[in-house]
Design an enzyme around this catalytic site. Structure first.
Site, mmCIF file in Angstrom:
data_model
loop_
_atom_site.group_PDB
_atom_site.id
_atom_site.type_symbol
_atom_site.label_atom_id
_atom_site.label_comp_id
_atom_site.label_asym_id
_atom_site.label_seq_id
_atom_site.Cartn_x
_atom_site.Cartn_y
_atom_site.Cartn_z
ATOM 1 N N ASP A 125 0.829 -1.196 0.000
ATOM 2 C CA ASP A 125 0.000 0.000 0.000
ATOM 3 C C ASP A 125 0.876 1.264 0.000
ATOM 4 O OD1 ASP A 125 -2.282 1.630 0.345
ATOM 5 O OD2 ASP A 125 -2.069 1.545 2.533
ATOM 6 N N GLU A 356 3.428 -8.168 7.334
ATOM 7 C CA GLU A 356 2.181 -8.792 6.897
ATOM 8 C C GLU A 356 2.351 -9.878 5.842
ATOM 9 O OE1 GLU A 356 -0.957 -5.975 6.198
ATOM 10 O OE2 GLU A 356 -0.900 -5.349 8.295
ATOM 11 N N TYR A 410 -6.569 -3.213 12.859
ATOM 12 C CA TYR A 410 -7.390 -2.049 12.478
ATOM 13 C C TYR A 410 -8.845 -2.191 12.929
ATOM 14 C CZ TYR A 410 -3.467 -0.206 9.896
ATOM 15 O OH TYR A 410 -2.240 0.320 9.566
ATOM 16 N N GLU A 446 0.806 -1.388 14.201
ATOM 17 C CA GLU A 446 -0.053 -0.524 13.389
ATOM 18 C C GLU A 446 -1.466 -0.552 13.952
ATOM 19 O OE1 GLU A 446 -0.149 -1.158 9.123
ATOM 20 O OE2 GLU A 446 1.989 -1.600 9.040
HETATM 21 C C1 GCB Z 1 -1.313 -2.291 6.746
HETATM 22 C C2 GCB Z 1 -0.022 -2.218 6.039
HETATM 23 C C3 GCB Z 1 0.317 -0.810 5.609
HETATM 24 C C4 GCB Z 1 -0.917 -0.124 5.065
HETATM 25 C C5 GCB Z 1 -1.954 -0.065 6.151
HETATM 26 C C6 GCB Z 1 -3.260 0.586 5.659
HETATM 27 O O1 GCB Z 1 -1.601 -3.213 7.463
HETATM 28 O O2 GCB Z 1 1.043 -2.778 6.776
HETATM 29 O O3 GCB Z 1 1.325 -0.869 4.640
HETATM 30 O O4 GCB Z 1 -0.643 1.153 4.563
HETATM 31 O O5 GCB Z 1 -2.263 -1.338 6.579
HETATM 32 O O6 GCB Z 1 -3.402 1.779 5.805
HETATM 33 O O7 GCB Z 1 -4.086 -0.124 5.126
#
Ligand code: GCB
Length: 559
Positions: A125, A356, A410, A446
Site C-alpha cells: 500500500d 504482513e 485495524y 499498526e
Molecule cells: C497495513 C499495512 C500498511 C498499510 C496499512 C493501511 O496493514 O502494513 O502498509 O498502509 O495497513 O493503511 O491499510
C-alpha cells in the site's frame, strides 16, 4: 516526479547517465562505485562496458572500477533501472500481460485491452517510486585499505570487534568517547576488550544516547596506510516473556510506522525532510519507529543513533503471498545486506523480517525458519521479529520461531467500521490470545484510521479528523488494559504522515492515516497522540529512576 502521467505510470526500463571526471593525481588509488538505493533492478555501465547488475531497491551495492576508469578525463556512468515487480521479486507484485486476440463482430474489431499491454500492481500500500533513490558515491581508497568494522559492545563496557582488510596486515585501534578522549587502545584484526566506566547508549527518555568512535589503523611496513572511524554505542537488548529491556531496564516502544515519502521527490532521500520528520517525532514524545516497509537511508540511521531514537529495522519484504525457494534465497540475501549495512548502529534494537506475510500458509514455516536462523547467526545481539497482519494467533505458522511478536490491527476501520465501542474488547481479546499461545513480548505496530485534513464531522464519520481521533483514543483504552496485564511491549501508530499510494477505490490521493499531513502539518489526532506519548515518555523516565536498584528482572539471551 514529472508532470507526465506516462512517465509516472511507466513500467520497465529507464536510463540515467552522467559524466564524471576523476583527476589524474588519483592514479594508484582504488576506486569503487557505490549505489545506496536503486529500485528495483539495476545494471551499471562505465564508459559503455557493463559492470554489474543488482536486484532489490533499498540496500547498497558497489563495484570496483579502478582498472576501468579514465584518469584525467570524463567517464560516462550509465545506470539502467527497471521497476517491474512479479511473484519472484521482493516485494512481490502482480504482473499481468494481456495479449488478447482481437474479436471481429460484424464490422467491428474489438479488444478488451490494448494488444500487448500489461499492468503491474504491487502487493503493498505505497507508491512504487522507482529509480535511483539515494546517493551514488565514487569511493577512493588506498590500495590496501580497511573494508569494514564490526563491533558488538554491551552497556557494561565489554566489546568484541573485527576489522576486515582482505589482507593480513597489522591493525591498531583505539576507542574514543564523544569528547574525543581515548578510553581504550589495542591491536589485532579481531578480539575483545573491556572499557571501564562507559556511558551506555540510551533511547530518549531513558538517558543520553552516548556514542563512541572505533578508530582502526591499517599498518603496512610500519606505515599507517588507512584509517577508518566507525561510530558505535555500548548498549544491550534483552527480553523476557513480557518485556524488552535496554541496558537491563524495561523499554516500552512509543512509536510510529512511517514512509520515506514526500510530495516533491517521492522516495528520493532528502535531508531536510528527514530532519523535519525526526524533529516532529521528538516533539510528539516518540522514542521509536519501524522502517516500514524497507530499509531507510543510511544517514537516517546515523541520525537515529545521535538522537536516541530506537529502530525496528525491516527488510523490503512487505505483503508476501508466495514462498518459493528462490524468493527465500533472495530474502536471505537482503537480510544479510541489511545486517551488514546496519550492524553497528546502537539505535537498531530489532530486525523485522517482513511486514504482513501470508504466514497462515504451511510453506511459510520453513521459509521463515531459514530467515530467523540467518538473523540469529549473523547477529546474536538483537531480537528478531515479524509483523503480522493477515494471520491470527490461531493460524499463524511462524510466530513461535520469533523472539518478539509484532501485530497490526485495524479495529474500527477495516474491522467493524463505525463500531468504536467494540474496539476495546476486540483488541484486548485478540492480543491476549497471541500472548497466551506464544508467551513473547508483543508490540502493536499498526492501528489507526484515514482522515482527510480539514474534513470535520460531529458526530464523527469515517475519513473525518474526529473519527481518526476517536479511534485512537478508543484504542489507547485497550492498550492501557493490556499494559496493566504486562501484555504490551510497545505501540506504534499507522502512520506518521499521509503518503502516496497507487490508485485504488479506497485511496484518495494516497493513504491518509497520517497524524500529520503529507506536508507535515498536525491533524487533530496528532495532539491526542502527543499528549499520550509525552506522558508515556515521562513514565519511562520515572521508571528509570525508580526501578534501577529495586527490582531485578529475569531475562535471557535467545541462545
Ligand atoms: C497495513 C499495512 C500498511 C498499510 C496499512 C493501511 O496493514 O502494513 O502498509 O498502509 O495497513 O493503511 O491499510
Amino acid at each position: 516526479m514529472t508532470a507526465d502521467a506516462t512517465l509516472r505510470d511507466h513500467i520497465g526500463w529507464v536510463w540515467y547517465e552522467k559524466m564524471h571526471i576523476v583527476p589524474e593525481r588519483d592514479v594508484g588509488m582504488r576506486h569503487f562505485l557505490r549505489f545506496s538505493s536503486v529500485n528495483y533492478y539495476g545494471t551499471v555501465y562505465l564508459n559503455g562496458q557493463e559492470l554489474i547488475s543488482h536486484v532489490g531497491g533499498h540496500l547498497p551495492f558497489e563495484v570496483e572500477v579502478t582498472d576501468r576508469l579514465l584518469y584525467g578525463s570524463a567517464n560516462k556512468i550509465t545506470v539502467a533501472v527497471n521497476n517491474t515487480l512479479s511473484w519472484s521479486t521482493i516485494p512481490q507484485g502482480d504482473f499481468n500481460y494481456y495479449n488478447l486476440q482481437p474479436k471481429v463482430i460484424g464490422n467491428w474489431t474489438l479488444t478488451r485491452a490494448p494488444e500487448g499491454a500489461f499492468t503491474d500492481i504491487g502487493n503493498f500500500d505505497f507508491f512504487n517510486y522507482a529509480g535511483i533513490l539515494r546517493s551514488v558515491y565514487i569511493i577512493k581508497v588506498p590500495k590496501k585499505h580497511i573494508k569494514d568494522i564490526h563491533i558488538m559492545a554491551e552497556h557494561r563496557g565489554s566489546f568484541i570487534y573485527e576489522v576486515s582488510t582482505g589482507d593480513v596486515d597489522e591493525i591498531e585501534f583505539r576507542i574514543l568517547d564523544d569528547d574525543e578522549n581515548e578510553v581504550y587502545s589495542g591491536s589485532g584484526a579481531e578480539g575483545k576488550g573491556q572499557v571501564d566506566g562507559v556511558r551506555p547508549w540510551w533511547p530518549r527518555g531513558m538517558g543520553n544516547p552516548s556514542l563512541y568512535v572505533f578508530e582502526a589503523k591499517l599498518i603496512v611496513n610500519s606505515q599507517v596506510v588507512d584509517i577508518y572511524r566507525e561510530v558505535f554505542g555500548f548498549r544491550t537488548v534483552t527480553w523476557s516473556q513480557d518485556k524488552i529491556f535496554i541496558n537491563d531496564r524495561p523499554f516500552y516502544c512509543i512509536g510510529f510506522g512511517m514512509h520515506e515519502d514526500f510530495e516533491i521527490h517521492g522516495r528520493g532521500f532528502d535531508r531536510a525532510v528527514m530532519t523535519k520528520d525526526l524533529n516532529l517525532l521528538e516533539w510528539m514524545g516518540g522514542n521509536c519507529y519501524r522502517t516500514t516497509h524497507y530499509p531507510y537511508d543510511e544517514e537516517r540511521m546515523r541520525e537515529n543513533d545521535r538522537r536516541g531514537i530506537a529502530i525496528i529495522a525491516e527488510t523490503p519484504a512487505v505483503g508476501l503471498k508466495g514462498f518459493p525457494k528462490a524468493n527465500n534465497l533472495l530474502h536471505i540475501k537482503m537480510l544479510e545486506d541489511l545486517v551488514s549495512r546496519d550492524k553497528n548502529h546502537p539505535s537498531i534494537i530489532m530486525w523485522s523480517l517482513a511486514n504482513e506475510p501470508h504466514t497462515e500458509k504451511k510453506e511459510s514455516r520453513n521459509y521463515f525458519k531459514a530467515l530467523v536462523d540467518t538473523a540469529h547467526a549473523l547477529d546474536p545481539t538483537r531480537p528478531v521479529t515479524t509483523v503480522y497482519g493477515p494471520t491470527n494467533s490461531g493460524n499463524d505458522q511462524t510466530a513461535d520461531l520469533l523472539d518478539i511478536i509484532c501485530v497490526n490491527r485495524y479495529y474500527g476501520w477495516y474491522i467493524n467500521m463505525g463500531s468504536l465501542d467494540w474496539v476495546n474488547s476486540s483488541l484486548i481479546y485478540d492480543i491476549a490470545q497471541w500472548k497466551e499461545i506464544f508467551r513473547k513480548p508483543i508490540i502493536i505496530t499498526e492501528y489507526g484510521a484515514d482522515s482527510i485534513s480539514g474534513l470535520n464531522q460531529e458526530p464523527s464519520i469515517d475519513f473525518s479528523e474526529q473519527y481518526q481521533n476517536e479511534i485512537i483514543m478508543k484504542t489507547h483504552e485497550a492498550f492501557d488494559v493490556l499494559r496493566q496485564q504486562n501484555i504490551l511491549a510497545g505501540e506504534m501508530i499507522w502512520n506518521f504522515a499521509d503518503f502516496m499510494t497507487g490508485m485504488s477505490t479506497t485511496r484518495a490521493v494516497g493513504n491518509h492515516k497520517g497524524v500529520f499531513t503529507r506536508n507535515r502539518q498536525a491533524k487533530m489526532a496528532a495532539y491526542t497522540l502527543r499528549k499520550r506519548y509525552l506522558g508515556l515518555l515521562d513514565q519511562t523516565e520515572h521508571a528509570r529512576q525508580y526501578t534501577t536498584h529495586r527490582y531485578r528482572y529475569h531475562y535471557h539471551y535467545h541462545h
